[in-house]
Design a protein around this motif. Structure first.
Motif, mmCIF file in Angstrom:
data_model
loop_
_atom_site.group_PDB
_atom_site.id
_atom_site.type_symbol
_atom_site.label_atom_id
_atom_site.label_comp_id
_atom_site.label_asym_id
_atom_site.label_seq_id
_atom_site.Cartn_x
_atom_site.Cartn_y
_atom_site.Cartn_z
ATOM 1 N N PRO A 91 0.820 -1.213 0.000
ATOM 2 C CA PRO A 91 0.000 0.000 0.000
ATOM 3 C C PRO A 91 0.851 1.259 0.000
ATOM 4 O O PRO A 91 1.957 1.289 0.531
ATOM 5 C CB PRO A 91 -0.810 -0.124 1.294
ATOM 6 N N PHE A 109 0.318 5.906 -0.489
ATOM 7 C CA PHE A 109 -0.572 7.041 -0.637
ATOM 8 C C PHE A 109 -0.250 7.791 -1.924
ATOM 9 O O PHE A 109 0.910 7.866 -2.338
ATOM 10 C CB PHE A 109 -0.419 8.009 0.545
ATOM 11 N N VAL A 113 -5.387 6.049 -0.735
ATOM 12 C CA VAL A 113 -4.570 4.851 -0.591
ATOM 13 C C VAL A 113 -4.686 3.998 -1.854
ATOM 14 O O VAL A 113 -5.776 3.763 -2.354
ATOM 15 C CB VAL A 113 -5.006 4.022 0.633
ATOM 16 N N PHE A 146 -5.447 -2.734 1.885
ATOM 17 C CA PHE A 146 -5.374 -2.203 3.243
ATOM 18 C C PHE A 146 -6.680 -2.508 3.960
ATOM 19 O O PHE A 146 -7.700 -2.852 3.334
ATOM 20 C CB PHE A 146 -5.125 -0.688 3.224
ATOM 21 N N GLU A 169 -7.521 -0.375 7.108
ATOM 22 C CA GLU A 169 -7.923 0.955 7.547
ATOM 23 C C GLU A 169 -6.682 1.829 7.649
ATOM 24 O O GLU A 169 -5.557 1.335 7.659
ATOM 25 C CB GLU A 169 -8.636 0.923 8.895
ATOM 26 N N TRP A 170 -6.895 3.133 7.706
ATOM 27 C CA TRP A 170 -5.773 4.028 7.943
ATOM 28 C C TRP A 170 -6.217 5.205 8.783
ATOM 29 O O TRP A 170 -7.408 5.545 8.832
ATOM 30 C CB TRP A 170 -5.110 4.477 6.641
ATOM 31 N N ARG A 205 -10.872 4.538 0.752
ATOM 32 C CA ARG A 205 -9.600 4.749 0.065
ATOM 33 C C ARG A 205 -9.188 6.216 0.076
ATOM 34 O O ARG A 205 -7.992 6.522 0.108
ATOM 35 C CB ARG A 205 -9.671 4.245 -1.383
ATOM 36 N N ARG A 253 -0.878 6.379 9.547
ATOM 37 C CA ARG A 253 -0.607 4.973 9.846
ATOM 38 C C ARG A 253 -1.618 4.117 9.104
ATOM 39 O O ARG A 253 -2.823 4.256 9.283
ATOM 40 C CB ARG A 253 -0.678 4.697 11.348
ATOM 41 N N LEU A 254 -1.101 3.223 8.306
ATOM 42 C CA LEU A 254 -1.935 2.376 7.471
ATOM 43 C C LEU A 254 -1.776 0.942 7.920
ATOM 44 O O LEU A 254 -0.662 0.456 8.115
ATOM 45 C CB LEU A 254 -1.507 2.546 6.004
ATOM 46 N N ARG A 255 -2.905 0.252 8.109
ATOM 47 C CA ARG A 255 -2.879 -1.124 8.602
ATOM 48 C C ARG A 255 -3.458 -2.074 7.566
ATOM 49 O O ARG A 255 -4.455 -1.777 6.926
ATOM 50 C CB ARG A 255 -3.675 -1.239 9.907
ATOM 51 N N TYR A 256 -2.809 -3.230 7.445
ATOM 52 C CA TYR A 256 -3.353 -4.315 6.625
ATOM 53 C C TYR A 256 -2.963 -5.624 7.283
ATOM 54 O O TYR A 256 -1.803 -5.918 7.488
ATOM 55 C CB TYR A 256 -2.877 -4.233 5.174
#
Length: 270
Positions: free
Chosen positions: A202, A204, A213, A217, A219-220, A236, A251-254
Motif C-alpha cells: 500500500p 498514498f 490509498v 489495506f 484501515e488508515w 480509500r 498509519r496504514l494497517r493491513y
C-alpha cells in the motif's frame, strides 16, 4: 486558498518510515529489568526506563507502606495529575514508534505507581500504536495491571494476550518471551500477514486537499505529532482540507502489519 498535502520525499512520493519499537518499563526489584534485558536479545527496540524524581525511596519498607499509599492515591482520584508520583523520565519522539511494549511490575494488584505516571502523561500520544504488556508479579493475577494500561492508553491497539511472568520465573523467562512474541504475531513493523492474492504494497497518492490509498489495506488513520488522532477511515480517499497546516503521521494497517508515513498538510495560494 486551497489546501495541498505535501509528502516529505523527493517528487512528493510517500516514503515509509522504518517501523520502530519502544520498550518502556519501571523496575524496583530489577525483575522487570532482567525481563527487558532478555527481550532486547530477541527484538530490536529502543528502551526507556522510568525513574522516580526522588531517588533512594524504599518502597519495600514497612511492608511496602509507601507503595501502597501511592497506589491508594491514584485509585482515589485517577483523573487528577496530582495523584501520581513525580518522575524524571521524559520522551519527545513517541511519533517515531509504531509499537510500544510496556514492562510493568504489579503493586497491590495495580501497575507500579511511577509507571502509571509515565503512561498518564504520555498515554494519549500512543493512540493507534500497537501496545504489548508484560507484567511481573509474585503470584497475584494481572487483570488490575491490564485495566490500568487500557485506562492510561485509551486508544492503544493492545496486542493479546499480555505476558505474565511470575518472580520465580524471571531467571528462565527467555522461552516465555519467545512464545509470547510468536503468539502476538510480533515482527518489526507488525509483519506476519500472508499476502492476499493480488497484493500490492500500500501507498498514498497526493491530490489537493485529499489523501488516497493505493493497494490492499484494512484501515488508515492520521495523527498529529502529539499522538492525537484526527482521522480514521476504511475508505480509500479522505478529505483533509479542513485540517490545520502542519506535519502529521499517517498509519496504514493491513492484516497485522502497520506502516507509517510522515505527511505535511500546508496551504497553497491559488
Amino acid at each position: 486558498m486551497k489546501r495541498i498535502v505535501l509528502f516529505l520525499a523527493v517528487g512528493l512520493s510517500a516514503v515509509a518510515l522504518q517501523a520502530k519499537t519502544l520498550i518502556v518499563y519501571y523496575s524496583y526489584t530489577n525483575n522487570v529489568h532482567r525481563i527487558v534485558s532478555d527481550l532486547q536479545t530477541q527484538i530490536e527496540a529502543d528502551v526507556l526506563r522510568v525513574e522516580p524524581a526522588e531517588e533512594g525511596l524504599d518502597y519495600a519498607a514497612d511492608n511496602y507502606a509507601l507503595g501502597s499509599a501511592l497506589i491508594g492515591a491514584i485509585r482515589n482520584d485517577p483523573d487528577n495529575p496530582a495523584s501520581y508520583p513525580a518522575i524524571k523520565t521524559t520522551v519527545d519522539n513517541l511519533a517515531d514508534y509504531d509499537t510500544v511494549i510496556v514492562g510493568a511490575p504489579l503493586w497491590w494488584s495495580n501497575m507500579a505507581a511511577p509507571l502509571q505516571t509515565f503512561l498518564f502523561t504520555y498515554g494519549s500520544q500512543m493512540a493507534g500504536k500497537r501496545i504489548g504488556l508484560i507484567v511481573s508479579s509474585a503470584s497475584s493475577g494481572i487483570s488490575g495491571v491490564e485495566a490500568d494500561a487500557r485506562r492510561l492508553i485509551p486508544q492503544g491497539d493492545f496486542m493479546s494476550p499480555s505476558l505474565w511472568i511470575r518472580s520465580s520465573q524471571t531467571s528462565n523467562c527467555h522461552a516465555m518471551i519467545t512464545d509470547w512474541l510468536d503468539e502476538i504475531g510480533y515482527e518489526p513493523g507488525g509483519s506476519g500477514i500472508d499476502n492476499p492474492e493480488g497484493f500490492e504494497e500500500p501507498r498514498f497518492i497526493v491530490r489537493p486537499g485529499q489523501l488516497t490509498v493505493v493497494g490492499y489495506f484494512d484501515e488508515w488513520s492520521l495523527y498529529g505529532l502529539r499522538g492525537d488522532e484526527v482521522l480514521r477511515t476504511f475508505e480509500r480517499s479522505a478529505d483533509v482540507s479542513h485540517l490545520p497546516a502542519g506535519l502529521y503521521v499517517a498509519r496504514l494497517r493491513y492484516g497485522v502489519r502497520a506502516v507509517s508515513y510522515k505527511v505535511r498538510i500546508g496551504n497553497e495560494r491559488g
